[in-house]
Scaffold this active site. Structure first.
Site, short mmCIF file in Angstrom:
data_model
loop_
_atom_site.label_atom_id
_atom_site.label_comp_id
_atom_site.label_asym_id
_atom_site.label_seq_id
_atom_site.Cartn_x
_atom_site.Cartn_y
_atom_site.Cartn_z
N ASN A 9 20.28 130.25 41.85
CA ASN A 9 20.47 129.20 42.85
C ASN A 9 19.41 128.13 42.57
OD1 ASN A 9 20.66 127.61 45.11
ND2 ASN A 9 19.91 129.16 46.54
N LYS A 11 19.02 125.26 43.90
CA LYS A 11 18.61 124.49 45.08
C LYS A 11 18.54 122.99 44.74
CE LYS A 11 16.38 128.65 46.69
NZ LYS A 11 15.33 129.31 47.45
N HIS A 94 23.24 130.45 52.86
CA HIS A 94 21.87 130.60 52.39
C HIS A 94 20.89 130.36 53.54
CE1 HIS A 94 18.10 129.99 50.31
NE2 HIS A 94 18.63 130.74 49.36
N GLU A 96 18.23 128.81 53.76
CA GLU A 96 17.74 127.42 53.92
C GLU A 96 18.79 126.58 54.65
OE1 GLU A 96 16.75 126.94 49.80
OE2 GLU A 96 15.19 128.44 50.09
N GLU A 166 19.08 138.59 51.41
CA GLU A 166 17.86 137.84 51.09
C GLU A 166 16.94 137.80 52.30
OE1 GLU A 166 18.61 134.95 47.66
OE2 GLU A 166 19.34 133.95 49.45
N GLY A 172 11.00 132.49 48.01
CA GLY A 172 10.08 131.44 47.57
C GLY A 172 8.64 131.71 47.96
N SER A 212 12.23 136.17 45.59
CA SER A 212 11.14 136.31 44.63
C SER A 212 11.40 137.34 43.52
CB SER A 212 9.82 136.61 45.35
OG SER A 212 9.49 135.54 46.22
N GLY A 234 13.52 130.39 42.36
CA GLY A 234 12.48 129.81 41.49
C GLY A 234 12.60 130.21 40.02
P1 PGA Z 1 13.45 132.76 45.25
O1 PGA Z 1 14.76 132.26 46.01
O2 PGA Z 1 13.90 133.59 44.09
O3 PGA Z 1 12.74 131.49 44.82
O4 PGA Z 1 12.65 133.54 46.23
C1 PGA Z 1 15.86 133.11 46.20
C2 PGA Z 1 16.96 132.38 46.91
O5 PGA Z 1 16.65 131.55 47.79
O6 PGA Z 1 18.15 132.58 46.64
#
Ligand code: PGA
Length: 249
Positions: A9, A11, A94, A96, A166, A172, A212, A234
């Site tokens: 992803n 983003k 998601h 976010e 998640e 993140g 993460s 990330g």
């Molecule tokens: P992250 O994000 O690997 O940066 O923690 C995962 C996600 O939001 O799908």
């Protein structure tokens, strides 16, 4: 047998040049794997991305879409617009989108219905916040996100749904759920699906872990029996890291 999947992803990262260069690196170095490899660039680069990965096993997904077919929804993207450029997979729910754009379970259920009406595949995200886990409410929160977002669907809808657990506190932040915490929740999700539908459906749905995931922890997380892959934020922006995670599966 359910699919193993590694999905990136991206983003709100990577302009057109960066998209081209990251996809070229991924394409040229993709290890041979039976797992599905998916990337989700931002909307404006989706058409370019589909043509960049045309001769490879990499699939392209969208990060979001609107539930309406078309109309006065300034700034939004419809299912038809995605399908028309060859995108038939979409991430919905998601954390976010839920946290920063006010997307509720009710709204997400509408997006899911639209995606299914358009024969699209959905990566449906959900997960508890830190406070939920601290107060021991994490199973309850996850069960309610699943119920509100998905459980009015007919059973055969789950052929087109991938789940992505998640935990918000791990996204993140550099803090991952331990492989045991991931396994415990994934087994709970399967059990919840089995109770709501059937054990066949529970066994067939791929459940990804996100939060993460890095080259250093992917192996251990993916080794858990109910973890069918990862949704990577990330680390999906760095070709070597994403490829190492694909290798880990
Ligand atoms: P992250 O994000 O690997 O940066 O923690 C995962 C996600 O939001 O799908």
């Amino acid at each position: 047998m359910r699919s193993k999947i590694v999905a990136g992803n991206w983003k709100m990262n990577n302009n057109q040049d960066e998209t081209e260069s990251l996809l070229t690196d991924l394409k040229n170095n993709l290890p041979s794997t039976t797992a599905e490899v998916i990337v989700a660039p931002t909307f404006v680069n989706l058409a370019q991305a589909t043509s960049a990965v045309k001769d490879s096993a990499i699939q392209v997904a969208a990060q979001n879409m609107h539930f309406a077919a078309n109309g006065a929804f300034t700034g939004e993207i419809s299912a038809d617009m995605l399908l028309n450029i060859g995108i038939d997979t979409v991430i919905i729910g998601h954390s976010e989108r839920r946290a920063y754009f006010g997307e509720t379970d009710e709204l997400l259920a509408k997006k899911v219905a639209t995606a299914l009406d358009n024969n699209m595949r959905i990566i449906f995200c959900f997960g508890e916040e830190l406070e939920d886990r601290k107060s021991g409410n994490h199973f309850k929160v996850v069960a309610s996100q699943l119920k509100n977002g998905l459980f009015s669907l007919p059973a055969d809808a789950f052929k087109s749904i991938v789940l992505a657990y998640e935990p918000v506190w791990a996204i993140g932040t550099g803090e991952t759920a331990s492989p045991e915490q991931a396994q415990e929740m994934h087994a709970f999700i399967r059990e919840t699906l089995s109770e709501a539908y059937s054990s066949d459906i529970a066994q067939e749905v791929s459940i990804l872990y996100g939060g993460s995931v890095k080259p250093g922890n992917a192996n251990e997380i993916f080794s858990k029996p109910d973890v069918d892959g990862g949704l990577i934020g990330g680390a999906s922006l760095v070709a070597d890291d994403f490829l190492a995670i694909v290798k880990a599966i």
